[in-house]
Design an enzyme around this catalytic site. Sequence first.
Site, short mmCIF file in Angstrom:
data_model
loop_
_atom_site.label_atom_id
_atom_site.label_comp_id
_atom_site.label_asym_id
_atom_site.label_seq_id
_atom_site.Cartn_x
_atom_site.Cartn_y
_atom_site.Cartn_z
N ARG A 27 0.80 -1.22 0.10
CA ARG A 27 -0.04 -0.11 0.02
C ARG A 27 1.12 1.28 0.02
O ARG A 27 0.44 2.30 0.61
CB ARG A 27 -0.83 -0.05 1.34
CG ARG A 27 -1.99 -1.08 1.15
CD ARG A 27 -3.06 -0.38 0.49
NE ARG A 27 -4.33 -1.49 0.41
CZ ARG A 27 -5.29 -1.54 1.26
NH1 ARG A 27 -5.63 -0.96 2.17
NH2 ARG A 27 -6.37 -2.53 0.98
N ARG A 31 -3.32 6.56 1.19
CA ARG A 31 -4.07 7.82 1.94
C ARG A 31 -2.94 8.40 2.81
O ARG A 31 -3.36 9.67 3.15
CB ARG A 31 -5.31 7.38 2.65
CG ARG A 31 -6.39 7.31 1.59
CD ARG A 31 -7.68 6.57 2.47
NE ARG A 31 -7.08 5.35 2.68
CZ ARG A 31 -7.92 4.09 3.10
NH1 ARG A 31 -9.18 4.58 3.44
NH2 ARG A 31 -7.50 3.14 3.59
N ARG A 40 -6.99 11.58 -5.61
CA ARG A 40 -8.06 10.97 -5.41
C ARG A 40 -9.34 11.73 -5.37
O ARG A 40 -10.63 11.56 -5.94
CB ARG A 40 -8.14 10.34 -4.01
CG ARG A 40 -9.32 9.20 -3.69
CD ARG A 40 -8.70 8.81 -2.18
NE ARG A 40 -9.87 7.78 -1.74
CZ ARG A 40 -11.03 8.13 -1.04
NH1 ARG A 40 -11.17 9.43 -1.00
NH2 ARG A 40 -11.58 7.08 -0.54
N ASP A 77 -6.64 -2.87 -7.17
CA ASP A 77 -7.49 -3.59 -6.05
C ASP A 77 -7.47 -5.03 -6.31
O ASP A 77 -7.69 -5.46 -7.32
CB ASP A 77 -8.52 -2.83 -5.63
CG ASP A 77 -8.96 -3.32 -4.20
OD1 ASP A 77 -8.25 -2.57 -3.23
OD2 ASP A 77 -9.63 -4.15 -3.87
N TYR A 154 -14.70 -12.01 0.21
CA TYR A 154 -15.46 -11.02 -0.07
C TYR A 154 -16.58 -11.16 -1.08
O TYR A 154 -17.63 -10.48 -0.75
CB TYR A 154 -14.31 -9.86 -0.87
CG TYR A 154 -13.49 -9.22 0.13
CD1 TYR A 154 -13.78 -8.26 1.06
CD2 TYR A 154 -12.21 -9.79 0.20
CE1 TYR A 154 -12.66 -7.71 2.08
CE2 TYR A 154 -11.16 -9.26 1.00
CZ TYR A 154 -11.32 -8.25 1.75
OH TYR A 154 -10.58 -7.61 2.67
#
Length: 356
Positions: A27, A31, A40, A77, A154
């Site tokens: 990652r 963020r 973003r 992703d 998921y």
Amino acid sequence: MTRPRNDTLLRALMRQPTDYTPVWLMRQAGRYLPEYNATRARAGDFLTLCKNPDFATEVTLQPLARFGLDAAILFSDILTVPDAMGLGLHFVDGEGPRFERPLREEWEIRDLEAPDPEVHLRYVLDAVAQIRRALDNQVPLIGFCGSPFTLACYMIEGGSSHDFLHVKRMLYERPDLLHHVLDVNARALTAYLNAQIAYGAQAVMIFDTWGGVLSSPAYHACSLAYVQQILAGLTRSHDGHAVPVILFTKGGSNWLEAQAAAGCDALGVDWTIDLGRARERVGAKVALQGNLDPAALFAAPEVIEREAGRILASFGAGHGHVFNLGHGISQHTPPEHVQVLVDAVHTLSRQYHLAP
Ligand code: CP3
């Protein structure tokens, strides 16, 4: 295609000699970087960043512009694959991913098909090619996918979960249905990774984030067996260069020996295992990637340096270590602390790579 000028990562993954230990972070584009948040905001949301190759290229390069990292990782992703299967992915702010159509009914599972990456995941392949051009052979580009089991979590839960009750109920009540999902996923992911390799990914990584929630027999039958199916079907070299494969299983250090025998080149390990102990257990079979606790990046620079030094010493002299975190970097990490870590790894690791 030419080799990257800095090919330290590729060499370390193949357990070849390097002058220092290469480092990149799971990652690394995210963020915690203000420039990521700015891009973003321009894009509108996270999925648009993934689906637009210009944005994906821009954010992939952001951490490399700041820090002397030894690799780029494709910005995307793991959930793009079930999205391409028609499950309807969206991200709810602060809550993570959600599928509009999770797999609950038998007919939904029977209807599931492996998507053609050239058609349904074209935007990822375009991003891979565009990032490669933008990188201009500076450092290698890592492609990735989720493991068949982690994606199934998921797809069946419909989003993130604390207890995985839906997927575990299926495991015990209708194993035939779970195995069908896992088989479709394994076929889909093999084609997807091979397409990423064809478009320019120079190493690939399989993220098995949730394999560690399974019992030992279920881990072998439902996670590792399908990872092995992928490994057996991957293109292992492209344009005359080996394409190393990394398998990362969070909470998976119980099964290191089995993972090392599965056919990958490197194993990612989380911070719960001592790296030297992991090295003893896998021997010369695979390289190791890891394993700083991401929370250590909140500490003062001296502590970060000490922890980096401890991990490097634990692996010890010799090749075949790629420094990384034991899981993704936290969004609250001070970016300056990443620089401290990268510099510490580059400086402190040289002593372990001296010629004998
Ligand atoms: O490592 C990188 O820099 C490459 C990009 C990357 C992302 N996700 C970007 C991302 C990679 C390799 C992933 C993998 C991924 N995605 C995993 C496996 C690794 C892991 O962390 O265990 C998983 C389980 C996912 C699914 C996923 N994506 C979740 C659960 C979430 C929400 C949690 C969160 O951190 O917000 C995401 C969103 C996501 N994927 C973000 C990023 C940068 C944050 C999105 C944002 O900007 O809001």
